[in-house]
Motif scaffolding. Structure first.
Motif, mmCIF file in Angstrom:
data_model
loop_
_atom_site.group_PDB
_atom_site.id
_atom_site.type_symbol
_atom_site.label_atom_id
_atom_site.label_comp_id
_atom_site.label_asym_id
_atom_site.label_seq_id
_atom_site.Cartn_x
_atom_site.Cartn_y
_atom_site.Cartn_z
ATOM 1 N N ASP A 140 10.248 15.670 -0.335
ATOM 2 C CA ASP A 140 9.683 16.411 0.779
ATOM 3 C C ASP A 140 11.533 16.801 0.347
ATOM 4 O OD1 ASP A 140 9.085 17.975 2.941
ATOM 5 O OD2 ASP A 140 10.805 16.177 4.071
ATOM 6 N N TYR A 166 8.347 9.042 -10.995
ATOM 7 C CA TYR A 166 8.107 8.100 -10.127
ATOM 8 C C TYR A 166 6.784 7.264 -11.430
ATOM 9 C CZ TYR A 166 6.151 4.692 -6.560
ATOM 10 O OH TYR A 166 6.055 3.390 -6.970
ATOM 11 N N GLN A 189 0.701 -1.249 -0.130
ATOM 12 C CA GLN A 189 -0.118 0.087 -0.003
ATOM 13 C C GLN A 189 0.869 1.186 -0.012
ATOM 14 O OE1 GLN A 189 -3.179 0.448 0.095
ATOM 15 N NE2 GLN A 189 -3.466 -2.228 -0.164
ATOM 16 N N SER A 190 2.330 1.350 0.486
ATOM 17 C CA SER A 190 2.500 2.560 0.547
ATOM 18 C C SER A 190 3.577 2.223 -0.401
ATOM 19 C CB SER A 190 3.441 2.746 2.181
ATOM 20 O OG SER A 190 4.599 1.499 2.258
ATOM 21 N N HIS A 191 3.397 2.439 -1.593
ATOM 22 C CA HIS A 191 4.534 1.545 -3.038
ATOM 23 C C HIS A 191 5.094 3.325 -2.654
ATOM 24 C CE1 HIS A 191 0.702 2.329 -4.679
ATOM 25 N NE2 HIS A 191 1.829 3.400 -5.131
ATOM 26 N N HIS A 192 4.547 4.296 -2.698
ATOM 27 C CA HIS A 192 5.286 5.545 -3.000
ATOM 28 C C HIS A 192 6.041 6.855 -2.522
ATOM 29 C CE1 HIS A 192 1.861 6.880 -1.730
ATOM 30 N NE2 HIS A 192 1.611 8.041 -1.466
ATOM 31 N N LYS A 193 6.024 5.515 -1.102
ATOM 32 C CA LYS A 193 6.651 6.393 0.178
ATOM 33 C C LYS A 193 8.378 6.919 -0.142
ATOM 34 C CE LYS A 193 4.586 4.342 4.692
ATOM 35 N NZ LYS A 193 4.609 4.423 5.363
ATOM 36 N N PRO A 194 9.265 6.342 -0.998
ATOM 37 C CA PRO A 194 10.442 6.569 -1.504
ATOM 38 C C PRO A 194 10.172 8.258 -2.132
ATOM 39 C CG PRO A 194 10.180 4.092 -1.692
ATOM 40 C CD PRO A 194 9.252 4.840 -1.093
ATOM 41 N N TYR A 195 9.405 8.166 -3.377
ATOM 42 C CA TYR A 195 9.108 9.116 -4.310
ATOM 43 C C TYR A 195 9.038 10.065 -3.205
ATOM 44 C CZ TYR A 195 7.343 12.616 -7.191
ATOM 45 O OH TYR A 195 6.769 13.299 -7.606
ATOM 46 N N THR A 196 8.190 9.763 -2.370
ATOM 47 C CA THR A 196 7.547 11.006 -0.980
ATOM 48 C C THR A 196 8.743 11.663 -0.727
ATOM 49 O OG1 THR A 196 5.049 10.172 -1.493
ATOM 50 C CG2 THR A 196 5.907 11.986 0.349
ATOM 51 N N TYR A 197 9.562 10.859 0.187
ATOM 52 C CA TYR A 197 10.538 11.259 1.080
ATOM 53 C C TYR A 197 11.466 11.651 -0.071
ATOM 54 C CZ TYR A 197 14.959 10.745 3.788
ATOM 55 O OH TYR A 197 16.093 11.495 4.245
#
Length: 90
Positions: A40, A70, A29-37
């Motif tokens: 930021d 991404y 579910q949290s596949h885009h966490k690296p992109y979001t990090y």
């Protein structure tokens, strides 16, 4: 991450640097966490980007453009890319 360098045609100058992380068959579910990090952290350092979509942002820094992209396809592919290139496009 895979790192690639592209030299300009004929004059042996560095033209583009690309860092890419590709994962095959990603799930979760949290596949885009690296992109979001990364978005930021880069926004804190470089300022607000210009974004063409949710996962396609650019920063113009004088004669350089920095791109953050991404792509996610569930159970197929996840690709996170940072690219530095000249604004002129040579």
């Amino acid at each position: 991450m895979n790192v690639s360098f592209q030299m300009s045609n004929g004059n042996d100058q560095l033209f583009r640097v690309r860092l890419a992380k590709t994962t095959m068959s990603p799930t979760g579910q949290s596949h885009h966490k690296p992109y979001t990090y990364l978005l930021d952290q880069m926004t804190k350092k470089l300022g607000k980007p210009t974004c063409a979509g949710q996962f396609d942002c650019k920063w113009s820094r004088g004669d350089t453009v920095i791109e953050l992209d991404y792509l996610y396809q569930a159970n197929i592919l996840e690709n996170l890319t940072v690219m530095y290139k000249p604004a002129s496009g040579l």
